[in-house]
Design an enzyme around this catalytic site. Sequence first.
Site, PDB file in Angstrom:
ATOM      1  N   HIS A  71       0.845  -1.208   0.000  1.00  0.00           N
ATOM      2  CA  HIS A  71       0.000   0.000   0.000  1.00  0.00           C
ATOM      3  C   HIS A  71       0.873   1.248   0.000  1.00  0.00           C
ATOM      4  CE1 HIS A  71       0.392   1.075   4.370  1.00  0.00           C
ATOM      5  NE2 HIS A  71       0.441  -0.233   4.555  1.00  0.00           N
ATOM      6  N   HIS A 100       4.145   3.792  12.337  1.00  0.00           N
ATOM      7  CA  HIS A 100       3.054   4.553  12.961  1.00  0.00           C
ATOM      8  C   HIS A 100       3.566   5.536  14.020  1.00  0.00           C
ATOM      9  CE1 HIS A 100      -0.582   1.848  11.762  1.00  0.00           C
ATOM     10  NE2 HIS A 100       0.403   1.749  10.876  1.00  0.00           N
ATOM     11  N   ASP A 112       6.531   1.470   6.286  1.00  0.00           N
ATOM     12  CA  ASP A 112       5.118   1.096   6.189  1.00  0.00           C
ATOM     13  C   ASP A 112       4.361   2.052   5.275  1.00  0.00           C
ATOM     14  OD1 ASP A 112       2.644  -0.024   6.699  1.00  0.00           O
ATOM     15  OD2 ASP A 112       2.407   0.930   8.655  1.00  0.00           O
ATOM     16  N   GLU A 143      -5.031   1.652   2.981  1.00  0.00           N
ATOM     17  CA  GLU A 143      -4.884   0.602   3.990  1.00  0.00           C
ATOM     18  C   GLU A 143      -4.879   1.171   5.401  1.00  0.00           C
ATOM     19  OE1 GLU A 143      -3.181  -2.280   6.721  1.00  0.00           O
ATOM     20  OE2 GLU A 143      -2.333  -0.315   6.229  1.00  0.00           O
ATOM     21  N   ASP A 168      -0.417   4.474   0.839  1.00  0.00           N
ATOM     22  CA  ASP A 168      -0.835   5.514   1.781  1.00  0.00           C
ATOM     23  C   ASP A 168      -0.087   5.348   3.094  1.00  0.00           C
ATOM     24  OD1 ASP A 168      -2.402   3.089   2.189  1.00  0.00           O
ATOM     25  OD2 ASP A 168      -3.523   4.222   3.694  1.00  0.00           O
TER      26      ASP A 168
END
Length: 444
Positions: free
Chosen positions: A88, A417, A121, A152, A90
Amino acid sequence: MDDSTLRPKIAALMPQIRDDLEAMVALPSCAFPGFPSDPVHAMSQYVVDAFARYGVQAQVTPIPDGYPAVTAEIPAPEGKPTVLLYAHYDVQPAPKEQGWHTDPFTPTWKDGRLFGRGAADDKSGIAIHLATLAAFDGKPPVGVRIVIEGEEETISHLEAWVEANPDQVQADVMVVADMGNLTVGEPVLSIGLRGHVKAVVEVRTLAQPVHSGLFGGAAPDAQMALIKMLATLIDDDGNCLVEGIASGAWEGADYSEEMLRTNAGVLDGVDLVGTGTVASRLWSKPSVSVLGMDATPVAEASNVLQPTARAVVAMRIPPGQDPRDAVTKLMDHLRSVAPWNVQVDVHEDKVSPPFSQETDGRAFGLMRDALATAYGRDVETVGSGGSIPLLDTLRDAAPQADFVLIGAEDAALANIHGPNESVDPSEIERMALAQALLIQALAE
């Protein structure tokens, strides 16, 4: 496995792959509501152009009500299988107050790692797929489908697209490059992901705020009622107390307490929560978290009892647990523990299913061998506390497919994150080599 041709070819490709990764990190492709849409669309186009440079004609595929995906199809030679490659583009938001040492969208190299939001990520997953297909000059010996998602990290609309277009994702093998090793250089295969369910609970007690001196001790405070309710979700050790949720013991690779303390940044002297092995707590047992609360900020506190309070409660659920049953049990628990006959409203916020991977499939075994060759050491199996909701949808669309979950997001340093997210390019190189070796083996 014979890596004599693919290893030097992928090594020679890495300078350009690193340049592509830097360019992708520089695009703030945050697909959350309220963020600019132009960088998200620019990112999808960059991915299309990057694949084209390596001989693969991809396209921007509109996804109803959401951001587009990037897709491509290379037809399989007669008698050869088809492999679907997923990642992904995004990313999570990257507020400076998280504690970033550099600008999150200015790719920065330090100590051999590339720092920036999305570096790991999951733009590293795109880089793995680029390097893999470039190693075959865009002409792999098997059929290949590419699905690079654009939502995602937020509310995905790709699941509905897959359900409406199952023919677009048919494959014999699904390789999901959105995972990672526990430590750089030590290969693992992920075989289980916890699911994720969330509920919003609101408590109401009074018609309006009232003076705590005049009414405290008799009138019910909504914030205190909510705190009492939330406290019933775990026992003194931090174990989930929502009844009827699946729980088990992890039987694969271990996750040491020292590694957990380092990776999570647990402060000195602070105990870990839960019981059982750390791996079990992270991958095969449920956990409960309070993700947010609407309550009076300390700076605005005054001598009043509050009439309302609200919280978002999340529960990670292990493989084998039905997510609908889990969110129902979570909401029922919150309603059942409300004190003083307060008014309570509880509603579902999110339901993402867990995922488990069989380990006896041909592709899984070949990838284990491919990783062992690429890394020069044995491969262990791990789980993940996170969820990728699309996986269950892909399995429903192509139940014959063998899944393989890999990636460059190492648990030790990637910090996905969080602030100062980073990736080690050697992980991208070795994962691309392993993926290319898998494709080579599937064609034989």
